[in-house]
Design an enzyme around this catalytic site. Structure first.
Site, short mmCIF file in Angstrom:
data_model
loop_
_atom_site.label_atom_id
_atom_site.label_comp_id
_atom_site.label_asym_id
_atom_site.label_seq_id
_atom_site.Cartn_x
_atom_site.Cartn_y
_atom_site.Cartn_z
CG ASP A 96 -35.50 6.68 -35.04
OD1 ASP A 96 -36.55 6.02 -34.94
OD2 ASP A 96 -35.48 7.92 -35.09
CG HIS A 97 -38.46 2.11 -31.85
ND1 HIS A 97 -38.43 3.24 -31.08
CD2 HIS A 97 -39.77 1.81 -32.00
CE1 HIS A 97 -39.66 3.60 -30.79
NE2 HIS A 97 -40.51 2.75 -31.32
CG ASP A 102 -39.72 10.86 -26.03
OD1 ASP A 102 -38.76 10.08 -25.85
OD2 ASP A 102 -40.91 10.52 -25.93
CG HIS A 108 -39.27 8.04 -33.12
ND1 HIS A 108 -38.16 7.25 -33.17
CD2 HIS A 108 -39.75 7.91 -31.85
CE1 HIS A 108 -37.98 6.65 -32.00
NE2 HIS A 108 -38.93 7.05 -31.18
C1 BG6 Z 1 -40.02 6.19 -27.83
C2 BG6 Z 1 -40.38 7.37 -26.96
O1 BG6 Z 1 -38.84 6.44 -28.55
O2 BG6 Z 1 -41.07 5.94 -28.74
C3 BG6 Z 1 -41.69 7.10 -26.23
O3 BG6 Z 1 -39.35 7.58 -26.03
C4 BG6 Z 1 -42.76 6.73 -27.20
O4 BG6 Z 1 -42.08 8.26 -25.47
C5 BG6 Z 1 -42.30 5.61 -28.13
O5 BG6 Z 1 -43.89 6.30 -26.46
C6 BG6 Z 1 -43.31 5.36 -29.23
O6 BG6 Z 1 -42.92 4.21 -29.93
P1 BG6 Z 1 -44.00 3.29 -30.65
O7 BG6 Z 1 -43.19 2.27 -31.38
O8 BG6 Z 1 -44.86 2.73 -29.56
O9 BG6 Z 1 -44.76 4.21 -31.55
#
Ligand code: BG6
Length: 522
Positions: free
Chosen positions: A210-211, A268, A273
């Protein structure tokens, strides 16, 4: 390896024990680089989906930066794998173009010359057994290095890829598998994937990404909560009135209309997140910062989330879908007109939810979650609103005082502010809210790591703390599934909102019913 080892500088060498530099050290100083590179193990990283958007936009730039900063062994191979019939030169050329585009001024031709020597490419159709022979040959030449398989593909290919790499005999006891979200599309499909992956890899070999957990400010939240005695007595019902978690994007679905239309915002963004942010904010202090100590506490939060199903779902959640509008000065088309999207789609591009955590600490404290695409601003923040003073000693306009508020901004800029009341200068006793502010960018001059730089580095080093355990993923899906089931039986689809707004009016109404307002409305 524990979490704070990943965050704090080691007193011994001034480097993070993960091999990352401290914020203040220049990671590119020759001695820091040489020491870190030596500590970094030799590895083979197999990148399934190697020519895809995530690989080109995030993963390869992250690997390049880590290599440039001396954090990756030169004895590494990055093996792009995809179904396109590319030569190694073509893959390298595509990667170079992507790095030039996404790294901007960080691209350096000299570093690129060395980095490109690590790149390899193999054409593999995920489900074609015979295609794995060449991969087995390539990996077989280095059986003893750390071997990582990064699956940046559609989740419905995860099981097939796992079966094929096992059948090809290329999974060693020390191999690691990295799974990009979304992991399945509901609890049942996630369980199927986890069963297949779990039959081939032990839980300690599985890195579910989960980045958001790799973001610097998310880890700062841990530092704030557990590195300071100050907040803990306040971090509970009776002191905190309500909490907001907003992840707003100005971007639409870009080139992912087809994927997104099958997914929607709740799967998503919320299942992963937003719930991970909620966990870190709400969890009990773990006994230590070891991976499982932290993950055990996050799991307890997920399991204590009050289920939202049936009629409740319509009261406590709001779905929206964007229509044409203007963001800043740019016109944006409506979701149903995006390429790859069904013109009659009922997929939500916005969600707001009132969540409640049934524990002694949090009973009665609402957590409002909100995320959406094509919103007014690009913004991710946690807002903790404390109780009001029980009785104001001031009169007139100050007989009712606004509550203190802690804002933890994750992006686009990273800061923490605590709003307090202070006296305005002058003869009269006038109170005014002011912010005590910590600008993380200003306070620590070094370059913060991008989420994927940290996560790839941690996986290479074998540190699982910032990855999700299976039971966390299961618990998150079990909370999300009933909401989706209730939506599916609701005749009304998502509520329309104009691109460039803050979502449907019902989102403001959801929080206003409890007497509060979103941070941007105050
Ligand atoms: C991803 C989603 O996990 O996270 C995308 O699949 C989203 O739809 C993105 O745009 C948002 O990540 P960040 O780091 O740009 O907030």
């Amino acid at each position: 390896m524990n979490l704070f080892e990943a965050i704090l500088p080691s007193p011994k060498n001034g480097n993070f024990i993960t091999g990352l530099p401290t914020m203040n050290a220049d990671p590119r100083s020759p001695s820091a680089s040489a020491a870190a590179r030596q500590a970094s193990p030799a590895f083979d990283l197999v990148l399934f989906g190697g020519t895809g958007d995530l690989a080109m936009r995030k993963l390869l730039p992250a690997l390049y930066r880590r290599f440039r900063d001396g954090q990756l062994s030169r004895d590494a191979r990055i093996i792009g794998v995809a179904r396109g019939p590319l030569s190694r030169e073509e893959f390298t050329g595509k990667t170079e173009a992507a790095l030039r585009q996404y790294l901007g001024g960080d691209f350096d031709a000299g570093v690129w010359g060395e980095f490109s020597a690590l790149l390899h490419y193999l054409r593999v159709e995920a489900t074609a057994k015979e295609d794995y022979a060449a991969l087995a040959d390539l990996l077989g030449s280095r059986p003893d290095v750390v071997r990582l398989f990064f699956l940046s593909t559609a989740p419905d290919l995860f099981s097939a890829i796992c079966r094929e790499i096992a059948a090809a005999g290329i999974v060693t006891p020390s191999s690691r598998i990295m799974l990009e979200k979304p992991l399945g599309e509901d609890a049942a499909s996630a369980a199927r994937i986890n069963d297949t992956v779990g039959a081939l890899f032990s839980e300690r070999q599985i890195y579910r990404i989960d980045h958001y957990l790799g973001k610097e400010t998310v880890q700062n939240l841990l530092a704030l909560r557990f590195g300071n005695a100050l907040f803990e007595p306040l971090w509970r019902r009776g002191q905190i009135r309500h909490v907001q978690i907003t992840v707003a994007e100005q971007l639409g679905v870009e080139s992912r209309g087809d994927f997104y239309d099958r997914t929607g915002a709740i799967r998503d963004m919320v299942q992963n997140h937003l719930l991970q942010l909620l966990c870190i904010l709400a969890m009990e202090p773990p006994a230590s910062s070891a991976a499982d100590a932290v993950r055990d506490e996050k799991l307890k939060v997920l399991r204590a989330l009050r289920p939202i199903g049936d009629a409740e779902a319509l009261l406590k959640t709001v779905r929206g879908q964007y229509r044409a509008g203007v963001i800043g000065t740019t016109k944006a088309s409506g979701y149903q007109d995006e390429p790859g999207v069904d013109p009659n789609s009922r997929t939500e591009t916005f969600v707001a939810i009132k969540a409640e955590i049934d524990t002694w600490r949090w009973a009665g404290v609402p957590f409002y979650l909100r995320t959406g695409k094509r919103l007014h601003e690009h913004l991710a923040e946690l807002v903790i609103t404390f109780e009001q003073v029980p009785h104001s000693i001031f009169s007139g306009p100050f007989s009712s005082l606004p509550p203190n508020r802690l804002v933890i901004r994750l992006q686009p800029d990273e800061f923490i502010t605590l709003r307090i009341m202070a006296k305005s200068p002058g003869e009269a006793l006038r109170l005014k809210p002011v912010d005590l502010a910590l600008d993380l960018g200003e306070s620590f001059k070094g370059r913060p790591l991008e989420a994927y730089e940290r996560l790839l580095g941690d996986a290479i080093q074998g540190n699982l703390t910032l990855f999700m355990r299976r039971d966390e993923v299961d618990a998150a899906w079990h909370w999300i599934d009933p909401i989706r089931a209730a939506w599916a039986t609701d005749d009304d689809g998502p509520r329309p909102y104009a691109a460039g707004s803050w979502g449907p009016a019902a989102s403001s109404a959801l929080i206003a019913r409890d007497g509060f307002a979103w941070n941007d409305e105050q």
